[in-house]
Design an enzyme around this catalytic site. Structure first.
Site, short mmCIF file in Angstrom:
data_model
loop_
_atom_site.label_atom_id
_atom_site.label_comp_id
_atom_site.label_asym_id
_atom_site.label_seq_id
_atom_site.Cartn_x
_atom_site.Cartn_y
_atom_site.Cartn_z
N ARG A 1 2.35 -10.99 5.01
CA ARG A 1 1.57 -10.12 3.60
C ARG A 1 1.00 -11.56 3.24
NH1 ARG A 1 6.37 -6.20 4.58
NH2 ARG A 1 5.76 -4.44 5.35
N LYS B 1 8.74 -6.26 1.14
CA LYS B 1 8.44 -4.82 0.68
C LYS B 1 10.06 -4.08 0.44
CE LYS B 1 3.73 -3.26 1.15
NZ LYS B 1 3.30 -2.19 1.84
N HIS C 1 -4.22 -10.04 5.11
CA HIS C 1 -4.04 -9.42 5.59
C HIS C 1 -4.82 -9.08 6.82
CE1 HIS C 1 -0.67 -6.68 4.53
NE2 HIS C 1 -1.49 -5.62 5.61
N ARG D 1 -2.81 -11.10 9.67
CA ARG D 1 -1.73 -10.13 9.57
C ARG D 1 -1.73 -9.41 11.46
NH1 ARG D 1 3.59 -8.19 7.52
NH2 ARG D 1 3.59 -5.81 6.85
N HIS E 1 7.77 -3.35 9.33
CA HIS E 1 7.34 -2.42 9.18
C HIS E 1 8.72 -1.33 8.87
CE1 HIS E 1 3.30 -2.99 10.79
NE2 HIS E 1 3.23 -2.98 9.40
N TYR F 1 -1.82 -0.35 15.19
CA TYR F 1 -2.47 -1.95 16.46
C TYR F 1 -2.03 -1.25 17.67
CZ TYR F 1 -0.73 -3.85 12.42
OH TYR F 1 -0.74 -4.67 10.79
#
Length: 298
Positions: free
Chosen positions: A148, A172, A244, A247, A270, A279
């Protein structure tokens, strides 16, 4: 409890209990603040403990005239989280948003770049300038590690474990993960450190920050966006791309070459596999190839 106190408590909860980053906390807070502004405009005096579904439904209806379906769904989700917090803290017994339906929206597939387009972008970097070497290293790191933009700009030299072939990433919620990094990207980073970064007068507090601007401070998210936007224009790539996008391309290209989805999930950081499943927008020819290679009844 008034709205100001409730919002402050909520922000503290998001930071301490949930471990969310500053940007996420601000995003959740904006959802609540929009409701507060609406109540003030309509001169509706009611506390967060007493507000009911009808008032919130009215707020959603008025707001929906100004925002698209995706933003509306995001707003309802943000309010739901806020009232879930009040229930968690025993301020309320029920969530007034539970019966409010969010608009149905299609899953937006991420834009990706082909390998050729990534090469074209990188080849358009002017390496005769000091920032050129840095920018090439930034793009190579984004793409080879699937970071990110916030993870990239916060990357520290002490996070580089090249002997082991990994970098430590703070994702995150301040969650740490180790991401493999290939030898080519390691070489770009070491070259940048030795030939460019070592010549910068580094400001106090940024001694360990990997990517720096000309003034010796940490790069901003906006600066990374600007670098990529300018490169895309220079390379005549018409797609709407951002940090992004690299990514997304990282995950898509790995998946197209047969990488395990759960391995990609770990590398991307994730929390849920369902986030990674976005994806799976692969063409039919690839799926046929997978079936031919791996099914016992070829």
């Amino acid at each position: 409890m008034n709205w100001n106190n409730a919002l402050q408590d909520y922000q503290f909860y998001l930071k301490i209990e949930k471990g969310l980053a500053k940007n996420s906390i601000e995003s959740y807070s904006r959802d609540v603040q929009k409701l507060v502004n609406f109540l003030e405009e309509q001169q509706i005096q009611i506390s967060p403990l007493k507000i009911n579904q009808e008032i919130i439904q009215q707020f959603i209806y008025e707001t929906s005239k100004l925002i698209n379906a995706r933003s509306q769904a995001r707003l309802i989700s943000g309010l739901r989280n806020f009232f879930d917090f009040l229930i968690f803290e025993d301020y309320r017994k029920e969530n007034p948003t539970d019966l409010i339906e969010a608009p149905k929206i299609g899953r937006k597939l991420p834009d990706t770049l082909s390998i050729q387009e990534i090469d074209i972008l990188i080849n358009h970097i002017d390496l005769s300038e000091p920032q050129g070497e840095r920018n090439r290293t930034i793009l190579e790191t984004l793409y080879s590690c699937g970071l990110r933009v916030s993870e990239l700009i916060n990357l520290q030299i002490s996070d580089l474990f090249f002997e082991e072939g990994f970098i430590k990433v703070i994702g995150k919620g301040n969650k740490q993960r180790f991401v493999p990094i290939n030898e080519q990207t390691q070489k770009y980073i070491l070259l940048y450190i030795k030939s460019i970064r070592n010549k910068i007068k580094i400001q106090k507090g940024y001694e360990d920050t990997l990517f720096l601007n000309r003034r010796g401070k940490q790069l901003t998210r906006v600066m990374i966006f600007t670098i990529i936007k300018n490169l895309a224009e220079k390379a005549n790539i018409k797609k709407k791309i951002s940090p992004h996008t690299f990514r997304h391309s990282f995950a898509t290209h790995l998946l197209e070459r047969g990488a395990d989805l759960r391995a990609i999930q770990q590398m991307l950081g994730h929390e849920s596999i369902t986030t990674t499943e976005i994806y799976m927008h692969l063409d039919k020819s690839f799926l046929k190839k997978v079936l031919h290679n791996f099914h016992p009844r070829k």
